[in-house]
Design a protein around this motif. Sequence first.
Motif, PDB file in Angstrom:
ATOM      1  N   LYS A  18      -6.832  24.170 -56.392  1.00 16.26           N
ATOM      2  CA  LYS A  18      -7.601  25.400 -56.171  1.00 16.26           C
ATOM      3  C   LYS A  18      -7.549  25.826 -54.706  1.00 16.26           C
ATOM      4  O   LYS A  18      -7.499  27.020 -54.408  1.00 16.26           O
ATOM      5  CB  LYS A  18      -9.040  25.208 -56.650  1.00 16.26           C
ATOM      6  CG  LYS A  18      -9.103  25.131 -58.182  1.00 16.26           C
ATOM      7  CD  LYS A  18     -10.520  25.240 -58.655  1.00 16.26           C
ATOM      8  CE  LYS A  18     -10.897  24.066 -59.488  1.00 16.26           C
ATOM      9  NZ  LYS A  18     -12.281  24.068 -59.904  1.00 16.26           N
ATOM     10  N   ALA A  19      -7.539  24.858 -53.806  1.00 11.14           N
ATOM     11  CA  ALA A  19      -7.439  25.198 -52.377  1.00 11.14           C
ATOM     12  C   ALA A  19      -6.099  25.900 -52.118  1.00 11.14           C
ATOM     13  O   ALA A  19      -6.026  26.909 -51.406  1.00 11.14           O
ATOM     14  CB  ALA A  19      -7.562  23.933 -51.535  1.00 11.14           C
ATOM     15  N   VAL A  71       1.920  24.853 -59.495  1.00  9.79           N
ATOM     16  CA  VAL A  71       1.407  26.184 -59.144  1.00  9.79           C
ATOM     17  C   VAL A  71       2.533  26.887 -58.406  1.00  9.79           C
ATOM     18  O   VAL A  71       3.088  26.335 -57.445  1.00  9.79           O
ATOM     19  CB  VAL A  71       0.157  26.087 -58.250  1.00  9.79           C
ATOM     20  CG1 VAL A  71      -0.346  27.487 -57.904  1.00  9.79           C
ATOM     21  CG2 VAL A  71      -0.946  25.291 -58.961  1.00  9.79           C
ATOM     22  N   GLU A  72       2.907  28.077 -58.897  1.00 13.92           N
ATOM     23  CA  GLU A  72       4.064  28.706 -58.258  1.00 13.92           C
ATOM     24  C   GLU A  72       3.906  30.192 -58.016  1.00 13.92           C
ATOM     25  O   GLU A  72       3.092  30.877 -58.638  1.00 13.92           O
ATOM     26  CB  GLU A  72       5.355  28.388 -59.008  1.00 13.92           C
ATOM     27  CG  GLU A  72       5.403  28.877 -60.435  1.00 13.92           C
ATOM     28  CD  GLU A  72       6.719  28.531 -61.110  1.00 13.92           C
ATOM     29  OE1 GLU A  72       7.114  27.343 -61.117  1.00 13.92           O
ATOM     30  OE2 GLU A  72       7.348  29.447 -61.661  1.00 13.92           O
ATOM     31  N   GLU A  73       4.712  30.653 -57.103  1.00 14.08           N
ATOM     32  CA  GLU A  73       4.803  32.052 -56.712  1.00 14.08           C
ATOM     33  C   GLU A  73       5.099  32.899 -57.941  1.00 14.08           C
ATOM     34  O   GLU A  73       5.895  32.500 -58.798  1.00 14.08           O
ATOM     35  CB  GLU A  73       5.958  32.137 -55.700  1.00 14.08           C
ATOM     36  CG  GLU A  73       6.468  33.494 -55.346  1.00 14.08           C
ATOM     37  CD  GLU A  73       7.892  33.397 -54.744  1.00 14.08           C
ATOM     38  OE1 GLU A  73       8.404  34.447 -54.358  1.00 14.08           O
ATOM     39  OE2 GLU A  73       8.481  32.301 -54.676  1.00 14.08           O
ATOM     40  N   CYS A  74       4.485  34.059 -58.027  1.00  9.87           N
ATOM     41  CA  CYS A  74       4.743  34.957 -59.151  1.00  9.87           C
ATOM     42  C   CYS A  74       5.967  35.815 -58.836  1.00  9.87           C
ATOM     43  O   CYS A  74       5.967  36.582 -57.877  1.00  9.87           O
ATOM     44  CB  CYS A  74       3.513  35.832 -59.392  1.00  9.87           C
ATOM     45  SG  CYS A  74       3.642  36.761 -60.910  1.00  9.87           S
ATOM     46  N   LEU A  75       7.013  35.660 -59.635  1.00  9.13           N
ATOM     47  CA  LEU A  75       8.242  36.421 -59.416  1.00  9.13           C
ATOM     48  C   LEU A  75       8.129  37.783 -60.089  1.00  9.13           C
ATOM     49  O   LEU A  75       7.504  37.914 -61.133  1.00  9.13           O
ATOM     50  CB  LEU A  75       9.435  35.670 -60.003  1.00  9.13           C
ATOM     51  CG  LEU A  75       9.736  34.291 -59.411  1.00  9.13           C
ATOM     52  CD1 LEU A  75      10.839  33.599 -60.196  1.00  9.13           C
ATOM     53  CD2 LEU A  75      10.134  34.418 -57.941  1.00  9.13           C
ATOM     54  N   GLY A  97      -3.299  33.167 -52.759  1.00  8.91           N
ATOM     55  CA  GLY A  97      -3.753  34.436 -53.330  1.00  8.91           C
ATOM     56  C   GLY A  97      -3.084  34.733 -54.656  1.00  8.91           C
ATOM     57  O   GLY A  97      -2.168  34.030 -55.081  1.00  8.91           O
ATOM     58  N   ALA A  98      -3.552  35.795 -55.338  1.00  7.65           N
ATOM     59  CA  ALA A  98      -3.024  36.167 -56.657  1.00  7.65           C
ATOM     60  C   ALA A  98      -2.127  37.408 -56.496  1.00  7.65           C
ATOM     61  O   ALA A  98      -2.249  38.098 -55.486  1.00  7.65           O
ATOM     62  CB  ALA A  98      -4.185  36.468 -57.602  1.00  7.65           C
ATOM     63  N   ALA A 152      -1.531  34.296 -63.684  1.00  2.75           N
ATOM     64  CA  ALA A 152      -2.898  34.718 -63.356  1.00  2.75           C
ATOM     65  C   ALA A 152      -2.889  35.932 -62.430  1.00  2.75           C
ATOM     66  O   ALA A 152      -2.216  35.940 -61.407  1.00  2.75           O
ATOM     67  CB  ALA A 152      -3.640  33.556 -62.710  1.00  2.75           C
ATOM     68  N   GLU A 153      -3.676  36.924 -62.829  1.00  3.74           N
ATOM     69  CA  GLU A 153      -3.771  38.150 -62.008  1.00  3.74           C
ATOM     70  C   GLU A 153      -4.794  37.976 -60.894  1.00  3.74           C
ATOM     71  O   GLU A 153      -4.793  38.733 -59.927  1.00  3.74           O
ATOM     72  CB  GLU A 153      -4.183  39.343 -62.893  1.00  3.74           C
ATOM     73  CG  GLU A 153      -3.180  39.699 -63.982  1.00  3.74           C
ATOM     74  CD  GLU A 153      -1.813  40.082 -63.421  1.00  3.74           C
ATOM     75  OE1 GLU A 153      -1.732  40.534 -62.259  1.00  3.74           O
ATOM     76  OE2 GLU A 153      -0.813  39.886 -64.152  1.00  3.74           O
ATOM     77  N   THR A 154      -5.717  37.013 -61.075  1.00  2.73           N
ATOM     78  CA  THR A 154      -6.753  36.801 -60.062  1.00  2.73           C
ATOM     79  C   THR A 154      -6.839  35.310 -59.719  1.00  2.73           C
ATOM     80  O   THR A 154      -6.426  34.458 -60.515  1.00  2.73           O
ATOM     81  CB  THR A 154      -8.148  37.233 -60.593  1.00  2.73           C
ATOM     82  OG1 THR A 154      -8.470  36.389 -61.719  1.00  2.73           O
ATOM     83  CG2 THR A 154      -8.165  38.686 -61.038  1.00  2.73           C
ATOM     84  N   VAL A 155      -7.397  35.047 -58.541  1.00  8.02           N
ATOM     85  CA  VAL A 155      -7.600  33.658 -58.108  1.00  8.02           C
ATOM     86  C   VAL A 155      -8.505  32.935 -59.101  1.00  8.02           C
ATOM     87  O   VAL A 155      -8.272  31.781 -59.466  1.00  8.02           O
ATOM     88  CB  VAL A 155      -8.199  33.652 -56.672  1.00  8.02           C
ATOM     89  CG1 VAL A 155      -8.738  32.266 -56.317  1.00  8.02           C
ATOM     90  CG2 VAL A 155      -7.142  34.091 -55.662  1.00  8.02           C
ATOM     91  N   LYS A 156      -9.518  33.660 -59.576  1.00  8.13           N
ATOM     92  CA  LYS A 156     -10.465  33.054 -60.513  1.00  8.13           C
ATOM     93  C   LYS A 156      -9.771  32.588 -61.801  1.00  8.13           C
ATOM     94  O   LYS A 156     -10.003  31.483 -62.296  1.00  8.13           O
ATOM     95  CB  LYS A 156     -11.542  34.105 -60.839  1.00  8.13           C
ATOM     96  CG  LYS A 156     -12.830  33.534 -61.290  1.00  8.13           C
ATOM     97  CD  LYS A 156     -13.959  34.555 -61.150  1.00  8.13           C
ATOM     98  CE  LYS A 156     -15.079  34.167 -62.082  1.00  8.13           C
ATOM     99  NZ  LYS A 156     -15.163  34.978 -63.283  1.00  8.13           N
TER     100      LYS A 156
END
Length: 424
Positions: free
Chosen positions: A130-131, A183-187, A137-138, A156-160
Amino acid sequence: MNILLIGSGGREHALARAIKASPLCSRLVTAPGNPGTAQFGTNAAIDVADHEAVMALCRREAIEFVIVGPEAPLVAGLVDDLTAAGLKAFGPSRAAAQLEGSKAFTKELAREFDIPTAAFARFTEPAAAKAYIRQQGAPIVVKADGLAAGKGVVVAETVKEAESAVDSMLGGSLGQAGSEVVVEECLVGEEASFFALCDGTNAVPLGTAQDHKRVHDGDRGPNTGGMGAYSPAPVLTPELEQEVMDTIIRPTLAGMRSRGTPFTGILYAGLMMTADGPKLIEYNTRFGDPEAQVILPRMRTDIVAAMIAAADGVLDEVRISWSDFAAVTVVMAAKGYPGAVEKGSVIRGVEDAERDELVTVYHAGTALRGSDLVANGGRVLTVTALAPTIREAQQNAYAAVRVIDWPEGFYRSDIGWRAIDRGA
Ligand code: AMP
Ligand code: GLY
């Protein structure tokens, strides 16, 4: 030769049809198979997770070559056990199937061998994950490391939303598969699938496709195993295909070889066509389902000869040739899919739908009850049409779908839209 095919879906029906068309195949047994594969040989009702039972079947049926369709038996090491027993088998070893079985494995391989892919980090502790998510960021993507039958990825569109995916996966919602997350970068870009036939050292392109993972028209609703597909994928131009071979497929093969776990079988690369070129989203280590139902009908080369060459490590002698026609397949699923579905509803009209000789109705989840064909799963049929263009193949596939009388089923009505928008 006598061939055993492992699996029971639409992909295996398409494989059975292609295998039986080979002059090299004298007899085909499919385990466990479905009413579609039974048209090309016999089905053997065994539990393929029981490797001793598979080997006993091979002895009983004098099997000379085993072709494994789905991922689970590959990840469970079926090919290793068959090979150790002296049987020739097509598909990766357990170690090489990690390319599909573990997302973290593939990401580490990509990092080590400079294969273009999304930036990533791995976590087993929710707080650390989560950190990292808050820092990045999202939008951001959270994935379960292991096999999760299509349920292991949250874009995920948001951090939450990303944080709650972490809590759910690391909290055990997917069992062992989610004990580690990537956890990966959104392409950003258009997705396409690229297939390569591999013999441990050499790779030859085995076609391109695009599928439709979301359940509803317009690519909306929950993810599924795939609601339809088309091939070829016009977004993958010949130049881009070459780039994928050079920057993704060949470095993967070289990397797996240098680690002492050469990859033999079908490497199915899920790609994002980004502004910086094609990037690897993930690997599967087998044909796609329903992608096999649009690739195999276009293939002119004998699939059995090509698979034997791959298993024997002599793929450098093989070139795959293709029909000029495009293919579109439409999945007919039971109402409720990808959630719970009812089994047992009667399906009529399959023979009429196949009256057009360029149409094939593949069985994905069917059974016979007396002389009735009945639904027996989520994805039940996949209806493929071949035609000179994707637009015509789409029209013909839907014409055939409309002939099938199955009120308990549903299908998307826009399979192929991206390619058709491009004028294909
Ligand atoms: P999978 O179930 O593993 O096939 O992945 C499901 C889908 O998640 C993929 O087809 C993509 O649409 C999406 N996806 C996975 N990774 C990424 C990423 N890094 N960026 C954007 N979308 C992704
Ligand atoms: N259609 C996606 C898959 O076979 O994994």
